[in-house]
Design a protein around this motif. Structure first.
Motif, mmCIF file in Angstrom:
data_model
loop_
_atom_site.group_PDB
_atom_site.id
_atom_site.type_symbol
_atom_site.label_atom_id
_atom_site.label_comp_id
_atom_site.label_asym_id
_atom_site.label_seq_id
_atom_site.Cartn_x
_atom_site.Cartn_y
_atom_site.Cartn_z
ATOM 1 N N TRP A 1 -2.246 -10.870 -2.894
ATOM 2 C CA TRP A 1 -2.366 -12.093 -2.098
ATOM 3 C C TRP A 1 -2.995 -11.753 -0.758
ATOM 4 N N GLU A 2 -3.622 -12.751 -0.148
ATOM 5 C CA GLU A 2 -4.226 -12.592 1.174
ATOM 6 C C GLU A 2 -3.410 -13.377 2.199
ATOM 7 N N PHE A 3 -3.048 -12.707 3.289
ATOM 8 C CA PHE A 3 -2.275 -13.291 4.381
ATOM 9 C C PHE A 3 -3.188 -13.411 5.588
ATOM 10 N N SER A 4 -3.345 -14.611 6.134
ATOM 11 C CA SER A 4 -4.296 -14.811 7.231
ATOM 12 C C SER A 4 -3.750 -15.841 8.212
ATOM 13 N N ASN A 5 -4.445 -15.959 9.351
ATOM 14 C CA ASN A 5 -4.160 -17.062 10.262
ATOM 15 C C ASN A 5 -4.945 -18.295 9.821
ATOM 16 N N ALA A 6 -4.732 -19.406 10.522
ATOM 17 C CA ALA A 6 -5.358 -20.662 10.103
ATOM 18 C C ALA A 6 -6.873 -20.609 10.217
ATOM 19 N N ASP A 7 -7.400 -19.870 11.186
ATOM 20 C CA ASP A 7 -8.853 -19.768 11.368
ATOM 21 C C ASP A 7 -9.499 -18.756 10.425
ATOM 22 N N HIS A 8 -8.670 -18.013 9.697
ATOM 23 C CA HIS A 8 -9.149 -17.011 8.748
ATOM 24 C C HIS A 8 -10.008 -15.936 9.435
ATOM 25 N N ASP A 9 -9.688 -15.640 10.700
ATOM 26 C CA ASP A 9 -10.370 -14.535 11.366
ATOM 27 C C ASP A 9 -9.432 -13.347 11.591
ATOM 28 N N LYS A 10 -8.195 -13.470 11.094
ATOM 29 C CA LYS A 10 -7.260 -12.351 11.023
ATOM 30 C C LYS A 10 -6.718 -12.305 9.611
ATOM 31 N N ILE A 11 -6.860 -11.152 8.965
ATOM 32 C CA ILE A 11 -6.555 -11.069 7.533
ATOM 33 C C ILE A 11 -5.855 -9.746 7.231
ATOM 34 N N CYS A 12 -4.862 -9.795 6.382
ATOM 35 C CA CYS A 12 -4.352 -8.573 5.749
ATOM 36 C C CYS A 12 -3.910 -8.935 4.336
ATOM 37 N N ARG A 13 -3.570 -7.936 3.558
ATOM 38 C CA ARG A 13 -3.307 -8.167 2.136
ATOM 39 C C ARG A 13 -1.917 -7.686 1.740
ATOM 40 N N PHE A 14 -1.303 -8.480 0.874
ATOM 41 C CA PHE A 14 0.019 -8.182 0.336
ATOM 42 C C PHE A 14 -0.091 -7.940 -1.166
ATOM 43 N N ASN A 15 0.810 -7.117 -1.670
ATOM 44 C CA ASN A 15 0.929 -6.946 -3.120
ATOM 45 C C ASN A 15 2.376 -7.232 -3.501
ATOM 46 N N PHE A 16 2.613 -8.373 -4.142
ATOM 47 C CA PHE A 16 3.952 -8.780 -4.560
ATOM 48 C C PHE A 16 4.294 -8.083 -5.874
ATOM 49 N N ARG A 17 5.444 -7.419 -5.885
ATOM 50 C CA ARG A 17 5.875 -6.671 -7.068
ATOM 51 C C ARG A 17 7.168 -7.275 -7.605
ATOM 52 N N ASN A 18 7.491 -6.936 -8.858
ATOM 53 C CA ASN A 18 8.732 -7.456 -9.436
ATOM 54 C C ASN A 18 9.825 -6.393 -9.502
ATOM 55 N N ASP A 19 9.690 -5.315 -8.719
ATOM 56 C CA ASP A 19 10.738 -4.297 -8.630
ATOM 57 C C ASP A 19 11.875 -4.847 -7.769
ATOM 58 N N ALA A 20 13.067 -4.926 -8.341
ATOM 59 C CA ALA A 20 14.202 -5.481 -7.615
ATOM 60 C C ALA A 20 14.649 -4.550 -6.491
ATOM 61 N N VAL A 21 14.861 -5.125 -5.311
ATOM 62 C CA VAL A 21 15.416 -4.398 -4.164
ATOM 63 C C VAL A 21 16.499 -5.285 -3.557
ATOM 64 N N SER A 22 17.175 -4.780 -2.539
ATOM 65 C CA SER A 22 18.245 -5.542 -1.911
ATOM 66 C C SER A 22 17.732 -6.875 -1.375
ATOM 67 N N GLY A 23 18.280 -7.951 -1.890
ATOM 68 C CA GLY A 23 17.931 -9.283 -1.408
ATOM 69 C C GLY A 23 16.739 -9.926 -2.070
ATOM 70 N N GLY A 24 15.981 -9.191 -2.893
ATOM 71 C CA GLY A 24 14.787 -9.786 -3.503
ATOM 72 C C GLY A 24 13.985 -8.795 -4.302
ATOM 73 N N TYR A 25 12.668 -8.771 -4.041
ATOM 74 C CA TYR A 25 11.744 -7.923 -4.778
ATOM 75 C C TYR A 25 10.848 -7.178 -3.787
ATOM 76 N N ARG A 26 10.305 -6.081 -4.252
ATOM 77 C CA ARG A 26 9.501 -5.223 -3.385
ATOM 78 C C ARG A 26 8.182 -5.894 -2.997
ATOM 79 N N LEU A 27 7.792 -5.702 -1.732
ATOM 80 C CA LEU A 27 6.525 -6.221 -1.221
ATOM 81 C C LEU A 27 5.784 -5.087 -0.531
ATOM 82 N N ASP A 28 4.572 -4.790 -0.990
ATOM 83 C CA ASP A 28 3.713 -3.794 -0.353
ATOM 84 C C ASP A 28 2.709 -4.509 0.534
ATOM 85 N N ILE A 29 2.562 -4.045 1.776
ATOM 86 C CA ILE A 29 1.588 -4.643 2.678
ATOM 87 C C ILE A 29 0.595 -3.569 3.113
#
Length: 251
Positions: free
Chosen positions: A61-89
């Motif tokens: 997934w792509e994480f950005s501001n509303a103007d789309h001039d700041k961007i970084c990327r997330f990778n949502f995983r289904n590995d269970a961790v405390s409170g939810g699932y693992r997220l790589d940024i």
């Protein structure tokens, strides 16, 4: 006496005829039994299986501001961790969005909101789905966020990239300036010019051409390629990431 016998015989014949006629009348078939609702075959009930919100999030997934001039990327995983699932940024995310520095997990709550969690299970950012494959959120410190699937995110074209770019190590000053031209330099590649005074890191690599490839900026030389992912509209970072990142910064 004879008259009584005749009368009895005639009456008996009439009764026999009536009974015979009744026996030959067509009979209506019995009405079929109508099963009650509880007796309906279960296989005929329509299936109603809700979509799985966890499965829908897995991937890039792509994480950005509303103007789309700041961007970084997330990778949502289904590995269970405390409170939810693992997220790589991406490693560049905290420099673009400081709020992401502690995010390690994710979860979807009972209302369908997406929660990005720190290591203690606390929500750092909360986002609401606005349409399929896109979420919206807000914090007072960083403003509005947009999270969308990598496939749905806008992709830069070669025309967006034409111009001068500085090569920098980390957040330091540029050690070289490259000009990305829009003139062809071969099959499916465009011309690149190195300006005088470049650091040996760049001159040894010796790029001579460039192209855009599925959202990545690729510099090409006889030695191979350097690939860059977008951090924001004016900054691209070489991938795979290294402890000493190499950036392209628009001049």
């Amino acid at each position: 006496m004879l008259r009584g016998i005749v009368t009895f015989v005639v009456a008996a014949s009439l009764c026999s005829g009536i009974a015979s006629a009744q026996d030959t009348q067509p009979q209506s078939p019995p009405a079929p039994d109508t099963p009650t609702p509880s007796e309906q075959p279960q296989g005929t009930q329509p299936a109603n299986t809700p979509s799985d919100p966890v499965s829908a999030m897995i991937g890039a997934w792509e994480f950005s501001n509303a103007d789309h001039d700041k961007i970084c990327r997330f990778n949502f995983r289904n590995d269970a961790v405390s409170g939810g699932y693992r997220l790589d940024i991406d490693k560049n995310c905290p420099s673009v969005f400081p709020s992401t520095k502690d995010i390690v997990a994710w979860a979807v709550d009972n209302y369908g909101s997406l929660r990005l969690l720190d290591g203690r299970g606390n929500a750092v950012v909360e986002l609401t789905e606005v349409e399929g494959g896109m979420y919206d959120g807000f914090t007072p410190e960083e403003g509005r966020y947009i999270l969308q699937t990598a496939a749905a995110a806008p992709v830069r074209s070669a025309d967006d990239m034409v111009g001068d770019w500085g090569v920098a190590r980390g957040t330091g000053k540029p050690i070289c300036v490259l000009t990305l031209a829009n003139s062809p330099a071969g099959a499916d590649v465009l011309a690149l010019k190195i300006k005088p005074g470049c650091d040996a890191l760049v001159t040894r690599f010796g790029p001579t051409a460039w192209r855009m490839d599925q959202g990545e900026l690729v510099l090409i030389s006889p030695r191979g390629t350097w690939q860059f992912d977008e951090n924001d509209a004016n900054t691209w970072q070489r991938v795979p990431e290294t402890p000493d990142p190499i950036l392209l910064v628009r001049q």
